[in-house]
Design an enzyme around this catalytic site. Structure first.
Site, PDB file in Angstrom:
ATOM      1  N   THR A 171       0.903  -1.151   0.000  1.00  0.00           N
ATOM      2  CA  THR A 171       0.000   0.000   0.000  1.00  0.00           C
ATOM      3  C   THR A 171       0.929   1.184   0.000  1.00  0.00           C
ATOM      4  OG1 THR A 171      -1.773  -0.994   1.330  1.00  0.00           O
ATOM      5  CG2 THR A 171      -1.619   1.385   1.415  1.00  0.00           C
ATOM      6  N   ARG A 209     -13.862  -7.655  -0.387  1.00  0.00           N
ATOM      7  CA  ARG A 209     -13.264  -7.127   0.858  1.00  0.00           C
ATOM      8  C   ARG A 209     -12.719  -5.713   0.621  1.00  0.00           C
ATOM      9  NH1 ARG A 209      -7.863  -5.157   2.398  1.00  0.00           N
ATOM     10  NH2 ARG A 209      -7.607  -5.521   4.613  1.00  0.00           N
ATOM     11  N   GLY A 252     -10.457  -2.710   2.423  1.00  0.00           N
ATOM     12  CA  GLY A 252      -9.527  -2.465   3.528  1.00  0.00           C
ATOM     13  C   GLY A 252      -9.700  -1.085   4.121  1.00  0.00           C
ATOM     14  N   THR A 289      -0.415   2.094   6.553  1.00  0.00           N
ATOM     15  CA  THR A 289      -0.295   0.862   5.780  1.00  0.00           C
ATOM     16  C   THR A 289      -0.243  -0.284   6.790  1.00  0.00           C
ATOM     17  OG1 THR A 289       2.125   0.975   5.767  1.00  0.00           O
ATOM     18  CG2 THR A 289       0.990   1.976   3.910  1.00  0.00           C
ATOM     19  N   GLY A 290      -0.469  -1.500   6.309  1.00  0.00           N
ATOM     20  CA  GLY A 290      -0.495  -2.640   7.228  1.00  0.00           C
ATOM     21  C   GLY A 290      -1.910  -3.165   7.365  1.00  0.00           C
ATOM     22  N   GLY A 344      -5.334  -3.582   7.525  1.00  0.00           N
ATOM     23  CA  GLY A 344      -6.416  -2.612   7.438  1.00  0.00           C
ATOM     24  C   GLY A 344      -7.530  -2.841   8.440  1.00  0.00           C
TER      25      GLY A 344
HETATM   26  N1  ASP Z   1      -3.720  -1.569   4.491  1.00  0.00           N
HETATM   27  C1  ASP Z   1      -3.902  -2.439   3.388  1.00  0.00           C
HETATM   28  C2  ASP Z   1      -5.214  -3.132   3.521  1.00  0.00           C
HETATM   29  O1  ASP Z   1      -5.518  -3.637   4.582  1.00  0.00           O
HETATM   30  C3  ASP Z   1      -2.871  -3.495   3.203  1.00  0.00           C
HETATM   31  C4  ASP Z   1      -1.456  -3.136   3.494  1.00  0.00           C
HETATM   32  O2  ASP Z   1      -1.125  -1.981   3.701  1.00  0.00           O
HETATM   33  O3  ASP Z   1      -0.624  -4.046   3.515  1.00  0.00           O
HETATM   34  O4  ASP Z   1      -5.904  -3.217   2.543  1.00  0.00           O
END
Ligand code: ASP
Length: 352
Positions: A204, A232, A234, A255-256, A258
């Site tokens: 992301t 889905r 996020g 990011t990470g 969601g």
């Molecule tokens: N935040 C993003 C999501 O959950 C994924 C990511 O940043 O790795 O869609």
């Protein structure tokens, strides 16, 4: 005392960061509040323009910074910065080449906010358009809505002249097939390579910018979690989760995982903490603590710590910034007059 709107906003930001809640000017020229104290840079002041993003935005922050130097709007600047990554087929977490959902379909999420005009736009689970950040901005610019989703979002994008294309690259298709063949030992797909590591995306891009005069823009764009259930959505397209900006205070993004972010409205919370006077770093750490407090038991390890990671990025109107992650070792990208670079993120837990 007569103050221009710009002066007022500058002063209001400094006071706000110091913990005061300013009276807002309205658009009809009524009294502009009681601002006796001149704006002074807050401790840690770094200066503007400034761009902060997730680490995959190292090239993009420079693009955004240079655009702001030529007078480009901060939101247009950060969108140009993330377009680089959206259009890069080798980044498998964003735009073209993003890892698909469990059915092999690439579904993208993005959102943006424009500080000076207090507007926002978002698209979720959009298919076939490589630059969802620009579609999110088109929702903001050309509709009375904030969020479009799924087939409606794709239809809107096509009507706005965006080119529809196949976003599933050969590399991502192969990764999807490998994931599929490993899903279940009893399925009808043969496993070819026992040692093959299955990719599970983290990725992301979030990018935030403040220009020389203190106007702010923020954007987040992603292909979301790899192998997700179709449909889905996020955190990235959720205003207040994937990113948020308030032109009086600053901007934040994430990011990470969601799902963890959505439950804490983390980007909104970070901006609110900064409004109350917390430094960007303190605001990020306090929000990570909230994330931990809101984590369901199945996602906590035996030590009570989350089994996932989450990364936050923030900047203030007066040019301070921070990045923070749940676990140590993270980096994020910054560009200011010292140039584009990766900076070590603060963290809540030491890894290992
Ligand atoms: N935040 C993003 C999501 O959950 C994924 C990511 O940043 O790795 O869609």
């Amino acid at each position: 005392m007569s103050l221009s709107r710009r002066d007022f906003l500058e002063r209001a930001a400094a006071l706000t960061a110091a913990g005061f809640v300013p009276r807002l000017p309205d658009d009809f020229g009524h009294e502009l509040g009681h601002m006796a104290t001149p704006a002074v840079p807050m401790p840690g002041f770094r200066g503007r323009p400034l761009v902060v993003s997730s680490s995959n935005g190292l090239k993009g922050v420079k693009v955004a910074y240079d655009k702001m130097l030529t007078g480009e709007d901060p939101l247009d600047a950060v969108i140009a910065g993330v377009n680089l990554v959206e259009l890069d087929p080798s980044d498998q977490s964003v735009g073209l080449g993003g890892l698909p959902n469990e059915e092999g379909v690439v579904q993208l999420d993005a959102s943006c906010m424009h500080g000076p005009t207090r507007r926002a736009g978002s698209v979720a689970a959009i298919e076939g358009i490589a630059t969802p950040s620009l579609v999110a901005k088109a929702v903001m610019d050309y509709t009375d809505h904030v969020m479009l989703v799924g087939a409606g979002a794709t239809k809107f994008a096509k009507a706005m002249g965006f080119k529809e294309q196949n976003l599933l690259t050969e590399q991502s298709r192969q990764d999807w097939m490998r994931w599929k063949s490993r899903l279940n030992a009893n399925d009808a797909w043969l496993d070819h390579d026992e040692n093959l590591k299955i990719k599970f995306t983290t990725g992301t891009i979030n990018m935030n910018a403040v220009n020389a005069s203190g106007d702010i823009g923020s954007v987040t764009t992603t292909s979301g979690m790899a192998w997700k259930v179709p449909g889905r959505i996020g955190d990235s397209p959720v205003i207040g989760a994937g990113q948020y900006c308030d032109n009086l205070v600053g901007a934040a993004g994430s990011t990470g995982r969601g799902e963890a972010n959505i439950k804490t409205c983390a980007s909104f919370l970070i901006v609110e903490f900064m409004r109350q006077g917390l430094t960007p770093e303190a605001a990020l750490i306090k929000t990570l603590e909230r994330v931990v407090a809101m984590t369901e038991a199945r996602l906590l390890g035996p030590n009570g710590r989350p089994k996932f990671d989450l990364e936050f990025y923030a900047l203030t109107k007066d040019g301070r910034y921070a990045g923070a992650t749940l676990y140590s070792g993270g980096k994020y990208a910054v560009c200011d007059e010292q140039g584009a670079r990766l900076v070590e993120a603060a963290y809540l837990y030491k890894r290992g």
